[in-house]
Design an enzyme around this catalytic site. Structure first.
Site, PDB file in Angstrom:
ATOM      1  N   HIS A 153      44.505  -2.198  13.760  1.00 51.26           N
ATOM      2  CA  HIS A 153      45.631  -1.904  12.867  1.00 51.26           C
ATOM      3  C   HIS A 153      46.902  -2.516  13.423  1.00 51.26           C
ATOM      4  O   HIS A 153      46.917  -3.015  14.546  1.00 51.26           O
ATOM      5  CB  HIS A 153      45.821  -0.387  12.705  1.00 51.26           C
ATOM      6  CG  HIS A 153      46.260   0.300  13.984  1.00 51.26           C
ATOM      7  ND1 HIS A 153      45.378   0.858  14.866  1.00 51.26           N
ATOM      8  CD2 HIS A 153      47.486   0.497  14.526  1.00 51.26           C
ATOM      9  CE1 HIS A 153      46.044   1.370  15.892  1.00 51.26           C
ATOM     10  NE2 HIS A 153      47.328   1.168  15.708  1.00 51.26           N
ATOM     11  N   HIS A 248      48.894   9.734  21.866  1.00 48.29           N
ATOM     12  CA  HIS A 248      49.803   9.937  20.742  1.00 48.29           C
ATOM     13  C   HIS A 248      49.521  11.285  20.096  1.00 48.29           C
ATOM     14  O   HIS A 248      48.350  11.669  19.949  1.00 48.29           O
ATOM     15  CB  HIS A 248      49.562   8.898  19.648  1.00 48.29           C
ATOM     16  CG  HIS A 248      49.930   7.509  20.008  1.00 48.29           C
ATOM     17  ND1 HIS A 248      51.144   7.162  20.515  1.00 48.29           N
ATOM     18  CD2 HIS A 248      49.237   6.359  19.910  1.00 48.29           C
ATOM     19  CE1 HIS A 248      51.178   5.861  20.707  1.00 48.29           C
ATOM     20  NE2 HIS A 248      50.037   5.346  20.374  1.00 48.29           N
TER      21      HIS A 248
END
Lengths: 309, 107
Positions: A153, A248
């Site tokens: 991505h 994250h």
């Protein structure tokens, strides 16, 4: 889940300042495989487990950054339908002939409200992962460096975030898996994480004053141990790390950010979650952004917000 | 004495009086960060983002490839460089030009 329409990220073309140094980085260190070159001097690369001929194209230029990112769609009918939708939305659309990128069929290239260029295509030559389709081994021998599986991505920075979300959700059928809300009343969207399949994100955008900036191109690993091994490679070869290894909050990825020899940020990560289209959009609030981005130390890294190409 | 110290240069940041040692063949930003010195903003360390832009006021150096978005040909001739792509060839006196400019939505 039947997957239709836009299937997945297909490729990204990156600008690099020095091709030789970039190939050392992307091939010997990250572990992508070189699969071709063209007469413009572009070099084609893929992750070992990607079926199609290439997913990363490097082009030597004066300034680093992203030329375009492309998505593979399921059929010519979808391509034609989406092209009309893009024109109706107001995008500038151009058809690029098959072979303009080697091994790739005709591409529909279009601009976006943030100035980034994207592409859709149906066909790309099959290369395979080297293991065959009959009684395959689980992984190939001879992989280098971080041994990334695939280009996964991008996170982009740009100004018209709301227009970007509208384009991807209403025209291309993406869904918003996660978003970050800020501003005085919490109503200003400052980050969006969009999916076209079963991943938490296929493309993401953070609101930023400049148009058409790349924050990072990300490559998939399988385990935390592989992420730590990637960090060892960065130490061994003095590859500049931005931050990590860490986790994250957003998308749950376990990650390292680092830079290629032209200053383009890369990520190697593992571990996220499977997205289904009936899921709710996860909301992050600006006051907890430190932990949303860097979950372990709960602090923003200034470089994360300022350094883009 | 270690051999690399025989050919080391002193880099001085004019405004602050900070100085540090840079080995021959080493990029001056890498020399600053290696021992935890501060003064020049640290970004991509690869010639791309521009935050470590400096003006070399005195001394000899060579540079690697730098993004033209941040150092134009004219600026390069006038002594501007990205510290991450600047190899000193003598002691240097430099001025810091770059900064961490946050232009994301103001948090």
């Amino acid at each position: 889940m039947p997957m239709t329409g836009v299937l997945r990220p297909g490729h990204i073309q990156l600008r690099v300042l020095d091709m030789d140094a970039s190939l050392t980085h992307y091939v010997d260190r990250i572990g992508l495989l070189e699969t071709d070159r063209d007469d413009q001097g572009r070099v084609y690369l893929k992750g070992w487990d990607e079926p199609d001929w290439f997913s990363v194209v490097l082009r030597e230029a004066d300034e680093p950054g992203m030329d375009f990112m492309a998505f593979k769609v399921d059929s010519t009918e979808t391509l034609n339908k989406l092209e009309q939708g893009l024109r109706d939305f107001g995008c500038k659309v151009e058809r690029l002939p098959a072979g303009e990128l080697k091994h790739c069929g005709e591409r529909v290239q279009f601009d976006s409200p943030t100035g980034h260029l994207f592409e859709l295509y149906v066909d790309k030559d099959y290369k395979g992962n080297g293991l065959g389709d009959i009684n395959p081994h689980p992984w190939p021998e001879g992989l280098k460096g971080m041994k990334v599986q695939r280009f996964d991505h991008c996170l982009l920075y740009g100004d018209d975030l709301d227009g970007f979300v509208e384009l991807f959700t209403k025209v291309l059928g993406f869904q918003e898996a996660e978003k970050v809300m800020g501003g005085p009343d919490g109503q200003l969207k400052i980050g969006t994480f969009l999916t076209c399949g079963m991943k938490a994100h296929d493309v993401a955008l953070i609101r930023h004053e400049e148009k058409n900036k790349l924050h990072h191109a990300s490559f998939l690993l399988r385990t935390w141990e592989e992420v730590l091994h990637a960090a060892d490679i960065m130490g061994r070869y003095k590859i500049p790390i931005d931050i990590g290894p860490t986790r994250h909050g957003i998308t749950r990825g376990r990650t390292i950010y680092f830079f290629d020899p032209s200053g383009n940020r890369n990520e190697t990560f593992c571990d996220s979650y499977d997205w289904y289209p009936d899921f709710n959009t996860i909301v992050w609030t600006e006051d907890e952004l430190g932990g949303a981005i860097f979950y372990h130390d709960q602090q923003l890294n200034e470089r994360f917000l300022t350094v883009v190409t | 004495m270690l051999s690399y110290l025989n050919t080391a240069f002193t880099i001085s940041i004019g405004e602050t009086g900070t100085s540090f040692t840079c080995r021959s063949g080493e990029m001056l930003l890498a020399a600053m960060t290696r021992l935890g010195k501060k003064g020049i903003p640290v970004g991509c360390r690869s010639g791309g983002c521009g935050v470590c832009k400096v003006h070399i006021q005195q001394g000899e150096y060579v540079t690697g490839k730098m993004s033209r978005a941040h150092v134009s040909v004219a600026e390069e001739k006038q002594g501007y460089a990205l510290a991450c792509r600047c190899q000193p060839q003598s002691d240097l006196i430099i001025q810091v030009i770059g900064q961490m400019r946050r232009i994301t939505h103001d948090l």
